[in-house]
Design a protein around this motif. Structure first.
Motif, mmCIF file in Angstrom:
data_model
loop_
_atom_site.group_PDB
_atom_site.id
_atom_site.type_symbol
_atom_site.label_atom_id
_atom_site.label_comp_id
_atom_site.label_asym_id
_atom_site.label_seq_id
_atom_site.Cartn_x
_atom_site.Cartn_y
_atom_site.Cartn_z
ATOM 1 N N HIS A 83 -62.038 3.146 -44.225
ATOM 2 C CA HIS A 83 -62.864 1.872 -43.859
ATOM 3 C C HIS A 83 -61.868 0.714 -44.591
ATOM 4 C CE1 HIS A 83 -63.381 2.898 -48.341
ATOM 5 N NE2 HIS A 83 -63.307 1.805 -48.396
ATOM 6 N N HIS A 85 -61.996 -3.754 -46.343
ATOM 7 C CA HIS A 85 -62.950 -4.604 -46.725
ATOM 8 C C HIS A 85 -62.382 -5.962 -46.463
ATOM 9 C CE1 HIS A 85 -64.669 -1.605 -49.284
ATOM 10 N NE2 HIS A 85 -63.426 -1.108 -49.607
ATOM 11 N N GLU A 89 -59.290 -5.068 -52.843
ATOM 12 C CA GLU A 89 -59.984 -4.145 -53.506
ATOM 13 C C GLU A 89 -59.206 -3.864 -54.908
ATOM 14 O OE1 GLU A 89 -61.819 -0.716 -51.723
ATOM 15 O OE2 GLU A 89 -61.468 0.523 -53.256
ATOM 16 N N HIS A 129 -58.311 2.482 -45.636
ATOM 17 C CA HIS A 129 -57.998 3.245 -46.774
ATOM 18 C C HIS A 129 -59.397 4.221 -46.977
ATOM 19 C CE1 HIS A 129 -60.305 -0.173 -48.512
ATOM 20 N NE2 HIS A 129 -60.957 0.636 -49.176
HETATM 21 NI NI NI Z 1 -62.765 0.719 -50.222
#
Ligand code: NI
Ligand code: KMT
Length: 176
Positions: A83, A85, A89, A129
């Motif tokens: 996935h 974001h 992160e 990741h």
């Molecule tokens: Ni993540």
């Protein structure tokens, strides 16, 4: 933090899966990864990094069977789905250990980052990741964020490949 190419051998994700090929800091830098080691008895240095990078907020996550209760299996499964974001992160490991796997670009190889207490890792927005516990089955981490946490995982797929944050990420790491 130690980084090496994942061996791609099917089997338990919690095992090391070390191909024997290390990954250099230059390669990590080329895909936009930042990392520091700050001993856990010097956490005032976390405040310095947080200030410099404008991370205003933080909370703590404990990933153990006890800590997550009924959500444990489902959470571990979703952490290990590939996935991205729409924000950085940022994780500082307080206790325990685990693996963040990140995709190298343009090879698409998995790079396994082995994190222990004191490791601080920043994954850029848009990088593909996944995360897994190791055989110790325990990690406690500080999650830092700028404003509102944007932790919704966006799983890899055709639509994600054209997500503006993904496109911007690829531009940011392009060699001019
Ligand atoms: Ni993540
Ligand atoms: C994530 O978003 O993948 C995670 O928070 C993983 C666990 S943090 C050590």
């Amino acid at each position: 933090m130690r980084a090496f190419y994942f061996d791609n051998i099917p089997g338990d994700q919690r095992l090391l899966h070390d191909s024997g090929n290390p990954v250099s800091d230059d390669i990590l830098k080329s895909i936009g990864l930042l990392h520091w080691h700050i001993p856990t008895n010097q956490q005032n240095q976390i405040d310095t990094v947080a200030k410099e990078r404008n991370y205003k907020n933080r909370d703590t996550i404990t990933i153990t069977k006890q800590g997550l209760g009924d959500l444990y299996e489902a959470k571990l499964k979703s952490f290990f789905e590939e996935h991205m974001h729409e924000d950085e992160e940022i994780r500082y490991i307080l206790e325990g250990s685990g693996f963040f796997d990140v995709r190298e670009h343009p090879t698409d190889s998995w790079i396994r980052c082995q994190l222990d207490a004191g490791d601080l890792l920043v994954l850029p927005a848009g990088i593909y990741h996944r995360f897994t516990l190791d055989e110790n089955n325990m990690i406690k981490a500080l999650r830092l964020f700028k404003d509102e946490p944007k932790w919704t995982p966006i799983n890899r797929g055709d639509l994600t490949d054209v997500n503006p944050y993904r496109v911007d990420y690829l531009k940011s790491i392009a060699v001019n």
